[in-house]
Structure formats: structure tokens, C-alpha cells
Design a protein around this motif. Structure first.
Motif, PDB file in Angstrom:
ATOM      1  N   LEU A  24       0.807  -1.213   0.000  1.00 20.30           N
ATOM      2  CA  LEU A  24       0.000   0.000   0.000  1.00 20.30           C
ATOM      3  C   LEU A  24       0.845   1.270   0.000  1.00 20.30           C
ATOM      4  O   LEU A  24       0.421   2.295  -0.549  1.00 20.30           O
ATOM      5  N   TRP A  25       2.026   1.224   0.584  1.00 20.30           N
ATOM      6  CA  TRP A  25       2.779   2.451   0.848  1.00 20.30           C
ATOM      7  C   TRP A  25       3.787   2.785  -0.237  1.00 20.30           C
ATOM      8  O   TRP A  25       3.796   3.922  -0.727  1.00 20.30           O
ATOM      9  N   PRO A  26       4.666   1.873  -0.654  1.00 17.03           N
ATOM     10  CA  PRO A  26       5.584   2.229  -1.749  1.00 17.03           C
ATOM     11  C   PRO A  26       4.885   2.488  -3.071  1.00 17.03           C
ATOM     12  O   PRO A  26       5.446   3.173  -3.939  1.00 17.03           O
ATOM     13  N   VAL A  27       3.674   1.956  -3.257  1.00 21.28           N
ATOM     14  CA  VAL A  27       2.923   2.267  -4.475  1.00 21.28           C
ATOM     15  C   VAL A  27       2.755   3.775  -4.617  1.00 21.28           C
ATOM     16  O   VAL A  27       2.906   4.344  -5.705  1.00 21.28           O
ATOM     17  N   LEU A  28       2.443   4.451  -3.513  1.00 16.86           N
ATOM     18  CA  LEU A  28       2.224   5.890  -3.571  1.00 16.86           C
ATOM     19  C   LEU A  28       3.536   6.664  -3.598  1.00 16.86           C
ATOM     20  O   LEU A  28       3.666   7.650  -4.330  1.00 16.86           O
ATOM     21  N   THR A  29       4.524   6.230  -2.825  1.00 20.73           N
ATOM     22  CA  THR A  29       5.767   7.000  -2.779  1.00 20.73           C
ATOM     23  C   THR A  29       6.502   6.969  -4.116  1.00 20.73           C
ATOM     24  O   THR A  29       7.055   7.992  -4.543  1.00 20.73           O
ATOM     25  N   SER A 186       8.011  -2.584 -16.269  1.00 15.21           N
ATOM     26  CA  SER A 186       7.238  -1.525 -16.925  1.00 15.21           C
ATOM     27  C   SER A 186       5.810  -1.477 -16.397  1.00 15.21           C
ATOM     28  O   SER A 186       5.261  -0.397 -16.121  1.00 15.21           O
ATOM     29  N   HIS A 187       5.212  -2.646 -16.255  1.00 16.96           N
ATOM     30  CA  HIS A 187       3.829  -2.724 -15.785  1.00 16.96           C
ATOM     31  C   HIS A 187       3.704  -2.164 -14.377  1.00 16.96           C
ATOM     32  O   HIS A 187       2.762  -1.402 -14.068  1.00 16.96           O
ATOM     33  N   MET A 188       4.652  -2.506 -13.499  1.00 19.52           N
ATOM     34  CA  MET A 188       4.585  -2.037 -12.122  1.00 19.52           C
ATOM     35  C   MET A 188       4.917  -0.554 -12.034  1.00 19.52           C
ATOM     36  O   MET A 188       4.305   0.183 -11.238  1.00 19.52           O
ATOM     37  N   PHE A 189       5.880  -0.083 -12.811  1.00 19.51           N
ATOM     38  CA  PHE A 189       6.201   1.353 -12.820  1.00 19.51           C
ATOM     39  C   PHE A 189       4.971   2.173 -13.198  1.00 19.51           C
ATOM     40  O   PHE A 189       4.633   3.167 -12.541  1.00 19.51           O
ATOM     41  N   LEU A 190       4.291   1.760 -14.251  1.00 17.44           N
ATOM     42  CA  LEU A 190       3.095   2.479 -14.681  1.00 17.44           C
ATOM     43  C   LEU A 190       1.982   2.355 -13.639  1.00 17.44           C
ATOM     44  O   LEU A 190       1.218   3.307 -13.432  1.00 17.44           O
ATOM     45  N   ALA A 191       1.897   1.208 -12.969  1.00 21.76           N
ATOM     46  CA  ALA A 191       0.856   1.013 -11.951  1.00 21.76           C
ATOM     47  C   ALA A 191       1.053   1.955 -10.773  1.00 21.76           C
ATOM     48  O   ALA A 191       0.081   2.550 -10.262  1.00 21.76           O
ATOM     49  N   THR A 192       2.293   2.108 -10.305  1.00 20.10           N
ATOM     50  CA  THR A 192       2.538   3.004  -9.175  1.00 20.10           C
ATOM     51  C   THR A 192       2.275   4.459  -9.562  1.00 20.10           C
ATOM     52  O   THR A 192       1.685   5.215  -8.791  1.00 20.10           O
ATOM     53  N   MET A 334      -8.482  -6.197 -11.609  1.00 22.75           N
ATOM     54  CA  MET A 334      -7.353  -5.385 -12.056  1.00 22.75           C
ATOM     55  C   MET A 334      -7.622  -4.804 -13.447  1.00 22.75           C
ATOM     56  O   MET A 334      -7.457  -3.589 -13.667  1.00 22.75           O
ATOM     57  N   SER A 335      -8.055  -5.633 -14.376  1.00 20.43           N
ATOM     58  CA  SER A 335      -8.291  -5.181 -15.737  1.00 20.43           C
ATOM     59  C   SER A 335      -9.439  -4.183 -15.809  1.00 20.43           C
ATOM     60  O   SER A 335      -9.370  -3.178 -16.524  1.00 20.43           O
ATOM     61  N   ALA A 376      -9.569   7.084  -6.213  1.00 25.00           N
ATOM     62  CA  ALA A 376      -8.355   7.132  -5.383  1.00 25.00           C
ATOM     63  C   ALA A 376      -7.974   5.772  -4.809  1.00 25.00           C
ATOM     64  O   ALA A 376      -6.808   5.367  -4.895  1.00 25.00           O
ATOM     65  N   PRO A 377      -8.905   5.005  -4.217  1.00 25.03           N
ATOM     66  CA  PRO A 377      -8.513   3.676  -3.713  1.00 25.03           C
ATOM     67  C   PRO A 377      -8.471   2.591  -4.780  1.00 25.03           C
ATOM     68  O   PRO A 377      -7.960   1.502  -4.524  1.00 25.03           O
ATOM     69  N   MET A 378      -9.021   2.864  -5.968  1.00 22.13           N
ATOM     70  CA  MET A 378      -9.092   1.822  -6.989  1.00 22.13           C
ATOM     71  C   MET A 378      -7.717   1.360  -7.452  1.00 22.13           C
ATOM     72  O   MET A 378      -7.515   0.184  -7.750  1.00 22.13           O
ATOM     73  N   GLY A 379      -6.769   2.286  -7.542  1.00 23.12           N
ATOM     74  CA  GLY A 379      -5.429   1.906  -7.965  1.00 23.12           C
ATOM     75  C   GLY A 379      -4.803   0.891  -7.021  1.00 23.12           C
ATOM     76  O   GLY A 379      -4.130  -0.051  -7.462  1.00 23.12           O
ATOM     77  N   TYR A 380      -5.037   1.074  -5.719  1.00 26.95           N
ATOM     78  CA  TYR A 380      -4.527   0.111  -4.745  1.00 26.95           C
ATOM     79  C   TYR A 380      -5.147  -1.263  -4.976  1.00 26.95           C
ATOM     80  O   TYR A 380      -4.452  -2.285  -4.904  1.00 26.95           O
ATOM     81  N   LEU A 381      -6.455  -1.288  -5.222  1.00 26.36           N
ATOM     82  CA  LEU A 381      -7.121  -2.564  -5.473  1.00 26.36           C
ATOM     83  C   LEU A 381      -6.555  -3.243  -6.713  1.00 26.36           C
ATOM     84  O   LEU A 381      -6.360  -4.466  -6.735  1.00 26.36           O
ATOM     85  N   ALA A 382      -6.276  -2.442  -7.742  1.00 24.17           N
ATOM     86  CA  ALA A 382      -5.733  -3.014  -8.976  1.00 24.17           C
ATOM     87  C   ALA A 382      -4.335  -3.583  -8.742  1.00 24.17           C
ATOM     88  O   ALA A 382      -4.014  -4.685  -9.219  1.00 24.17           O
TER      89      ALA A 382
END
Length: 478
Positions: A24-29, A186-192, A334-335, A376-382
Motif C-alpha cells: 500500500l505504501w511504496p505504491v504511492l511514494t 514496466s507494468h509495475m512502474f506504470l501502476a505506481t 485489475m483489468s 483514489a482507492p481503486m489503484g490500490y485494489l488493482a
């Protein structure tokens, strides 16, 4: 309740819980650090103090997430030695060094320059401060690179071979550049980044609905939207490429993602399962809603398959994922969220082109603002759903096709693992509610326009500040 006496299940539950919470936390940072680079760069270029106050305000949320991320991430590394010692002993020569690179290269870089970024505004030259912000962002995203490199290797091991149960490295760079690495990073970089954009956009929309600092947060929403124009469709495309690599390298995972039990031969049309109720016991779906011929186009952009899509029945139950329903619906969640983000972005662009993306008009567009808030919380769920697909879909292997999860767990008393799991639950619950409390305080208080401008001359007046009294033009906090 048999699981409380099973060390393997408890160890998996503990790692899953700590991983899901930590994520939950490094995704935002990692994503917000890039946003901070953008707004501080605009401040240096334009000398508009509005951008300076943006950097100071969003940095508060950044450091809160950074602190919780550090506190929650440390136990994950220790678990490789405590709960998963056979795994660490087997692959430590490669996997351990990759995690070491993450700590020494990425985390230390981010942490080392974080103090300058937070407290150096009036102590160092603005250019030096900006370099520190860039290095913090680089360090945060370098962590993503190393973590995803390590995990990708677990998905598609390369660069050596297993000799008597131990991985012997023959080509280190080949191991790093394993088949999953580039697309996964690449997928994770774009996700964060995407998650961070919609968190910032959601908070900005909340302020606009409250009619507080409208001009200030309209600006942040516009910055988010400009970046999202490129990021949201690109993430859908890279996500598709990631699914393609699963098709070629991890057929059991693909079968679980699609709840596909029977093989579809090459040359046939393949229907896509929109919704279904997978049933492991009968090795079929209780019910299913299909889109005719859609899977053929999703996988190959062709009306007929050139390669077979293997069904779960091709493997014995012990050699395929057991939690098919979880993998199936996590992938669809996720999709689905990815396309929701695209939709919000498209509607917002249309409104901007119609001239309705001003501070005055946005406060009246309640439906659009609520869409941003709920996003706002949807990205975390994805992100969490993506990791569930990635890791649960890899089972029963901890290193795909090489080391079974059951063989990677430490020989510990189940009671000890249960005790540590309960302790983690208690501590992480405290951390979670503490983060919510302090995060809500930061948001409710809002930006501080009384902060002095560092080395500033001939600057513009911030949009939300009365130049005569230097008082924010906003409604009081109720």
C-alpha cells in the motif's frame, strides 16, 4: 480450523498479509515522487509559488507513506530467513544479491536524499534541492526495478541451473534479464504512477467539492490529467503484453486467469469468459458468461488460435493453481479498474476541451468529482489484485517449475508462526489506522501558504492567496 496447525499455510498467510499491507505504501511514494519532480521543476522554471506550495503540501503525504513503508517492509525481508530458509539457501546466490542491491542502491539513495528534499528548502541552493528530489524519485523507482527483477526471476528463472537443489549462477545478467523482467518492471512502474495520479486527483476533487482552495487544486488536477493522458492507455497496453507473456511462459496461470479447464486446440476459435463460478471439485465452472471468439483476439489478434490454450485438466491437481476463483476474479478486477481509469481520463479531457475544467465549473460537476474521489482507492485494489494473480497464480511453485512452495518453507512449529502472524496483524492494524489518522489531518489542514519562499524574487502571487493580507482564500475547516 486445520490451518492453525499447518506451518506451510500459516507461513503463506503471514507473507501474503505482510506483502499486501506493505504494498500500500511504496505504491504511492514511487509514483508521487515523480509528481514532486514535476511540480518542483515547474516552480524552478516559472517562479510561480503555486508550484512551490504544491511541492510542500504533497511531500507531507509522501513522507508519511515512506515511513509506514519502511516500518512494514523490513519484516518481509526477514521472513526469507525465518519462514522460508530452504528457499533462501537454494537461490540465495542470485535472489539474495538482488534484494541486497535494492537495499543498498535504491533504498539508501532514497533515504539519503530525503532529508534534503524535506528540510533543505532554505538551506541549500534550489538547484541542489531539485537534484535531491530527482534522486529521491530515482531511488524509489529503482526499488521497483530490483524487486520486480527478483520476482520476475521467480516467475521465469534464467541465468543458471539447479544443481542438487541449489541454483548455480552462470550468467548473472541473463538472470536479471529473464523473460518476465522488462514487461513486469514496466507494468509495475506504470501502476505506481497511475495509482499516485488518481490519489492526487481524488484528493484534489475532494477539495473542489468542499470549495476549498479551488484554484490551487484545479491546478493539481490538471497536472494529473496531463500525465494520465499518456499513462492510462499505455498501462492497458503494457498489461496486455504482460498477459501475453503469461500465455507463452506460464500456461497454468493463464488457465486459472481464464477459469479454463479444457484445452482449446490450435486452429480453433476461443471464447472469452466474462464471468464464471469456478469449481475445483468438479473441474469445471458452475456457470459462465462468455463472449464468443474474444479470447482469440485478446491473445493473438486473430480469429483462430495459432497455438493451443492449455486447460487446467492438462496437469494433475497438485501441479496447478488451487485457488482458481481468486486468480480469476483478481485478474478481472485489475483489468476492469484499468478501463475505469481510461474512462475517467477521457471524460475529463472532453470537459477540459469544452472549457469546463476551470475552478468555478469543476465545483459544480459533482458526478465527475465523485468519480475522481472513488478512483483514489481503486489503484490500490488493482495493484493488490495484480500481485495476487502474479503470485497465487504461480502456485504450487515458489520458483516456477523448479521449487515447490511446500519444499521452500522452514521447519517451524505452527504455533510459533501463528503467534508471529497475530503480532503482525496487531502491529499493522495500528500502523494502518495511524496512517489514516495522520493522513486525514494533513488533508483536512490543507496547504500552508505562510511558508517562506526560498531565494525567491519577483515571483507571482499564489492563486489562492490574498496579496494584501496573505490569507488563503478558502472556506474555514469545519
Amino acid at each position: 480450523m486445520d490451518f492453525i496447525s499447518d506451518t506451510l499455510i500459516l507461513s503463506r498467510m503471514q507473507f501474503a498479509f505482510t506483502a499486501i499491507f506493505h504494498m500500500l505504501w511504496p505504491v504511492l511514494t514511487t509514483g508521487m515522487a515523480i509528481y514532486l519532480v514535476i511540480v518542483e521543476g515547474l516552480w524552478l522554471k516559472t517562479k510561480n509559488p503555486d508550484y512551490y506550495y504544491h511541492a510542500r503540501f504533497w511531500a507531507k503525504l509522501y513522507v508519511l507513506n515512506f515511513g509506514i513503508g519502511v516500518a512494514s517492509g523490513s519484516p518481509m525481508a526477514f521472513q526469507f530467513g525465518t519462514n522460508w530458509a530452504p528457499f533462501s539457501e537454494s537461490v540465495g546466490d542470485f535472489f539474495g544479491s538482488i534484494l541486497g542491491f535494492e537495499a543498498t542502491m535504491a533504498f539508501m539513495l532514497e533515504a539519503g536524499f530525503l532529508g534534503i528534499m524535506l528540510f533543505g528548502w532554505e538551506r541549500v541552493n534550489p538547484v541542489i534541492h531539485y537534484i535531491a528530489t530527482i534522486l529521491v524519485a530515482f531511488g524509489a523507482n529503482l526499488s521497483t526495478f530490483w524487486i520486480l527483477t527478483a520476482n520476475s526471476w521467480m516467475q521465469t528463472p534464467a541465468g543458471g541451473e539447479f544443481v542438487e537443489g541449489k541454483f548455480v549462477v552462470s550468467n548473472y545478467f541473463e538472470g536479471m534479464l529473464n523473460p518476465f523482467m522488462i514487461k513486469s518492471v514496466s507494468h509495475m512502474f506504470l501502476a505506481t504512477l497511475e495509482t499516485s495520479l488518481f490519489v492526487i486527483g481524488g484528493i484534489s476533487a475532494w477539495y473542489l467539492l468542499k470549495k476549498r482552495h479551488q484554484a490551487f487544486f484545479t491546478r493539481s488536477l490538471k497536472i494529473v490529467l496531463v500525465v494520465a493522458i499518456a499513462i492510462t492507455p499505455l498501462q492497458v497496453y503494457v498489461g496486455h503484453l504482460s498477459a501475453e507473456q503469461v500465455y507463452h511462459y506460464q500456461p497454468t496461470k493463464l488457465a486459472a486467469m481464464e477459469a479454463l479447464w479444457d484445452t482449446i486446440p490450435a486452429g480453433e476459435k476461443a471464447d472469452w469468459s466474462l464471468l464464471a463460478a469456478p469449481n475445483n471439485k468438479i473441474e469445471s465452472n458452475n456457470w459462465e458468461i462468455k463472449v464468443p471468439n474474444a479470447l482469440s483476439y485478446i491473445l493473438e489478434f486473430k480469429p483462430r488460435l495459432s497455438e493451443p490454450v492449455l486447460g487446467l485438466k492438462e496437469w494433475q491437481p497438485e501441479d496447478r493453481p488451487s485457488m482458481v476463483g481468486l486468480v480469476y476474479y483478481a485478474f478481472r478486477l485489475m483489468s476492469g479498474i484499468a478501463f475505469v481509469f481510461v474512462g475517467i481520463m477521457v471524460v475529463s479531457i472532453i470537459q477540459w476541451l469544452r472549457g469546463k475544467f476551470t475552478a468555478e465549473s469543476l465545483t459544480e460537476q459533482k458526478l465527475l468529482m465523485w468519480a475522481w474521489i472513488f478512483s483514489a482507492p481503486m489503484g490500490y485494489l488493482a495493484v493488490e489484485s495484480g500481485w495476487i494473480v502474479r503470485c497465487v497464480g504461480r502456485q504450487p511453485w515458489v520458483v516456477y517449475g523448479q521449487i515447490r512452495t511446500a519444499d521452500a518453507v522452514s521447519n517451524l512449529p505452527a504455533g510459533n508462526v501463528l503467534t508471529s502472524l497475530i503480532i503482525f496483524l496487531a502491529i499493522y492494524t495500528l500502523l494502518f489506522f495511524s496512517a489514516l489518522y495522520f493522513g486525514s489531518r494533513i488533508i483536512r489542514k490543507g496547504p500552508n501558504f505562510d511558508l517562506p519562499l526560498p531565494n525567491a524574487t519577483e515571483v507571482e502571487t499564489p492563486l489562492d492567496v490574498n496579496p494584501a493580507k496573505h490569507i488563503p482564500n478558502s472556506r474555514p475547516i469545519n
